[in-house]
Design a protein around this motif. Sequence first.
Motif, PDB file in Angstrom:
ATOM      1  N   UNK A  76       0.838  -1.440  -0.013  1.00 55.13           N
ATOM      2  CA  UNK A  76      -0.211   0.077   0.134  1.00 55.13           C
ATOM      3  C   UNK A  76       0.927   1.270  -0.075  1.00 55.13           C
ATOM      4  N   UNK A  77       1.947   1.137   0.737  1.00 57.94           N
ATOM      5  CA  UNK A  77       2.881   2.384   0.852  1.00 57.94           C
ATOM      6  C   UNK A  77       3.560   2.527  -0.494  1.00 57.94           C
ATOM      7  N   UNK A  78       3.930   1.417  -1.286  1.00 57.44           N
ATOM      8  CA  UNK A  78       4.543   1.296  -2.622  1.00 57.44           C
ATOM      9  C   UNK A  78       3.471   2.029  -3.674  1.00 57.44           C
ATOM     10  N   UNK A  82       3.542   5.590  -6.239  1.00 63.59           N
ATOM     11  CA  UNK A  82       3.356   5.462  -7.428  1.00 63.59           C
ATOM     12  C   UNK A  82       2.295   6.399  -7.971  1.00 63.59           C
ATOM     13  N   UNK A  83       1.045   6.232  -7.084  1.00 68.80           N
ATOM     14  CA  UNK A  83      -0.320   6.845  -7.759  1.00 68.80           C
ATOM     15  C   UNK A  83      -0.599   7.824  -6.632  1.00 68.80           C
ATOM     16  N   UNK A  84      -0.276   7.936  -5.283  1.00 68.48           N
ATOM     17  CA  UNK A  84      -1.047   8.886  -4.626  1.00 68.48           C
ATOM     18  C   UNK A  84      -0.689  10.301  -4.785  1.00 68.48           C
ATOM     19  N   UNK A  85      -1.486  11.172  -4.302  1.00 68.66           N
ATOM     20  CA  UNK A  85      -1.241  12.657  -4.322  1.00 68.66           C
ATOM     21  C   UNK A  85      -0.002  13.145  -3.605  1.00 68.66           C
ATOM     22  N   UNK A  86       0.603  12.466  -2.700  1.00 69.58           N
ATOM     23  CA  UNK A  86       1.869  12.591  -2.123  1.00 69.58           C
ATOM     24  C   UNK A  86       3.014  12.000  -2.746  1.00 69.58           C
ATOM     25  N   UNK A  87       3.034  11.126  -3.863  1.00 68.02           N
ATOM     26  CA  UNK A  87       3.733  10.457  -4.655  1.00 68.02           C
ATOM     27  C   UNK A  87       3.729  11.137  -6.135  1.00 68.02           C
ATOM     28  N   UNK A  88       3.912  10.032  -6.952  1.00 67.22           N
ATOM     29  CA  UNK A  88       4.068  10.542  -8.480  1.00 67.22           C
ATOM     30  C   UNK A  88       2.769  11.037  -9.238  1.00 67.22           C
ATOM     31  N   UNK A  89       1.810  10.428  -8.538  1.00 65.45           N
ATOM     32  CA  UNK A  89       0.307  10.916  -9.321  1.00 65.45           C
ATOM     33  C   UNK A  89       0.137  10.370 -10.507  1.00 65.45           C
ATOM     34  N   UNK A  90       0.613   9.145 -10.759  1.00 68.42           N
ATOM     35  CA  UNK A  90       0.488   8.742 -12.066  1.00 68.42           C
ATOM     36  C   UNK A  90      -0.869   8.643 -12.724  1.00 68.42           C
ATOM     37  N   UNK A 142      -1.739  -8.714 -10.929  1.00 64.00           N
ATOM     38  CA  UNK A 142      -2.175  -7.458 -11.837  1.00 64.00           C
ATOM     39  C   UNK A 142      -3.714  -7.164 -11.493  1.00 64.00           C
ATOM     40  N   UNK A 143      -4.584  -8.090 -11.125  1.00 66.81           N
ATOM     41  CA  UNK A 143      -6.029  -7.781 -10.789  1.00 66.81           C
ATOM     42  C   UNK A 143      -6.012  -6.842  -9.609  1.00 66.81           C
ATOM     43  N   UNK A 144      -5.091  -7.191  -8.555  1.00 68.99           N
ATOM     44  CA  UNK A 144      -5.134  -6.528  -7.199  1.00 68.99           C
ATOM     45  C   UNK A 144      -4.764  -4.950  -7.569  1.00 68.99           C
ATOM     46  N   UNK A 145      -3.611  -4.690  -8.129  1.00 69.04           N
ATOM     47  CA  UNK A 145      -2.936  -3.762  -8.685  1.00 69.04           C
ATOM     48  C   UNK A 145      -3.892  -2.817  -9.458  1.00 69.04           C
ATOM     49  N   UNK A 146      -4.398  -3.277 -10.552  1.00 67.22           N
ATOM     50  CA  UNK A 146      -5.315  -2.884 -11.190  1.00 67.22           C
ATOM     51  C   UNK A 146      -6.368  -2.018 -10.602  1.00 67.22           C
ATOM     52  N   UNK A 151      -9.727   2.382  -8.345  1.00 65.82           N
ATOM     53  CA  UNK A 151     -10.886   2.342  -7.147  1.00 65.82           C
ATOM     54  C   UNK A 151     -10.297   3.416  -6.174  1.00 65.82           C
ATOM     55  N   UNK A 152      -8.979   3.476  -5.813  1.00 67.25           N
ATOM     56  CA  UNK A 152      -8.343   4.239  -4.741  1.00 67.25           C
ATOM     57  C   UNK A 152      -7.514   5.532  -5.421  1.00 67.25           C
ATOM     58  N   UNK A 153      -7.012   5.418  -6.494  1.00 68.82           N
ATOM     59  CA  UNK A 153      -6.113   6.586  -7.245  1.00 68.82           C
ATOM     60  C   UNK A 153      -6.976   6.978  -8.496  1.00 68.82           C
ATOM     61  N   UNK A 154      -8.057   6.451  -8.849  1.00 67.18           N
ATOM     62  CA  UNK A 154      -8.758   7.178  -9.996  1.00 67.18           C
ATOM     63  C   UNK A 154      -7.835   7.187 -11.349  1.00 67.18           C
ATOM     64  N   UNK A 155      -6.875   6.221 -11.370  1.00 74.08           N
ATOM     65  CA  UNK A 155      -5.986   6.099 -12.620  1.00 74.08           C
ATOM     66  C   UNK A 155      -6.980   6.001 -13.639  1.00 74.08           C
ATOM     67  N   UNK A 156      -6.889   6.830 -14.803  1.00 74.39           N
ATOM     68  CA  UNK A 156      -8.162   6.825 -15.564  1.00 74.39           C
ATOM     69  C   UNK A 156      -7.604   5.884 -17.084  1.00 74.39           C
ATOM     70  N   UNK A 157      -6.113   5.581 -17.006  1.00 74.25           N
ATOM     71  CA  UNK A 157      -5.938   4.851 -18.253  1.00 74.25           C
ATOM     72  C   UNK A 157      -5.133   3.632 -17.936  1.00 74.25           C
TER      73      UNK A 157
END
Length: 499
Positions: A76-78, A82-90, A142-146, A151-157
Amino acid sequence: MKKFGFLFAVMASMSSLLSCTDSNEVIPMGQGTVLSRSASGADVVLQWNTEEQTIDGFGVAQAGWSDYLYAHRKRNEVMDVLFGQDGLRLSILRGEVFPHYDESTFNIDADIDLSLDDPFFDTDFSAQGNEDAEAIAQRNGQLWIAKKAKQEYNVDKLIFSTWSAPARMKSNGSTSKGSLKRSSYQEFANYLSDFCDAYESIGLPVYAISPANEPEYAADWSSCLWLPGTTTLGPFIVNNLGPKLKQTHPGTKIIFGENAQWSAILGFVMGSKNYVRDILNLNYRITNFPIIAAGHGYIDPVTKKDPSIEPFDKAESKGVPVWLTEISDPEEKYDAGMTSGLKWAKKFHRYLCEANVGAIVWWAGALPDGGTTEGLINIEKNRVNYEVTKRCEVFGNFSRYIPVGSKRISAQYNSELGYMVSGYKYDKSYTAVAINPSDNEVTILLALDGAQIIGNLQGYVTDATRKWEAVEAVQPTESGAYVLTLPARSVVSYTGIVQ
């Protein structure tokens, strides 16, 4: 995943950096006025009205490394890094359409919410050579990461590439090497459509799908050989995959290209640019479908040098977006520090400013230390420790501060001075990313030509000891420019607004 291995040598052809030009237009200056280069005398001038490519986003792949991140106790930290507002915001996650799926479910019914103390996570399936168990772990991971990314980071692509079709569809009955049987073309197109069906059914719409990862190379790992011309990949997209997705998933884009090297090997042996060119030239109906031209950015394994970083002219002429969908250096010795960070910051700049890419996807987001720089984050096999590298942090100087949908704007400066600056605009805001690889602090005067500035310019610096640290905001001079101090061996992202 395993992406190097072409047995050809590439002669490096380094493109020149942006150089400054003079404007003869004379415009009165002052804070809040529109500047010209000749009037401002600035070292760097961002040209507001000279628009280049649209920035579609920044991302990472996990693909064949999904099992290691899935099993990590601090996953979860990783993911936050990668995707969090305090991270890379990918905004982009690249996965794989595995050849070992059971296409009746595509693994979507798997129990992925196991306790991290479950014995399932204590086994290194790869080390044991247990291919079936490793495949399950990859699919579940892969399913867990996707799911978490969406769902938690709203990655749109969410994008997915195919290393190999299922073995039964291949000419050699294997997931490595071989090619797709002509009689299986429609079956494979249906397979990819069914994959999109399955992921969409659980709230994971597929933004784009690639039928062929590194199609020129029949590798020992999962791979499939496709030729670019009138016989294989182009016709498959035009006659099979394109029509199928148009019927079932009209919004899903098709990625093609994705060869290991960005441009031609020895100046004539294909590479992504020429591969894309040939498909567009020989399959004119391909532009009837939503497509993305793509390439990978690996060095030649023999010369250890970069192929030329240059635009995909044919794709640009047809208005086709161009993405860099995989890049790292499996030959570079592991380095978590700023030397590696600056090397990659300069490459990110060059792909954005010289190749005009709309997206950069790193290989891979998080993976166990193999002694190379293939990961942005190194996750230890003890499942507890991890290290965030400086190449990860400088990637954030792009991904955090360049909004999706931005337009790159021209930056004029003298490239021989060593620093690198790129500019991007989004509505009334703009971003400038400045790289100073030298051992000395550099001061530059930056001006914006073609728009009226408002207020201060805020900088965020990454260097050996800092990560996206906000520095004192820079006030404009009386002439309406900004005096910027770039620390030694740093990357600084500046954000401002216009009237």
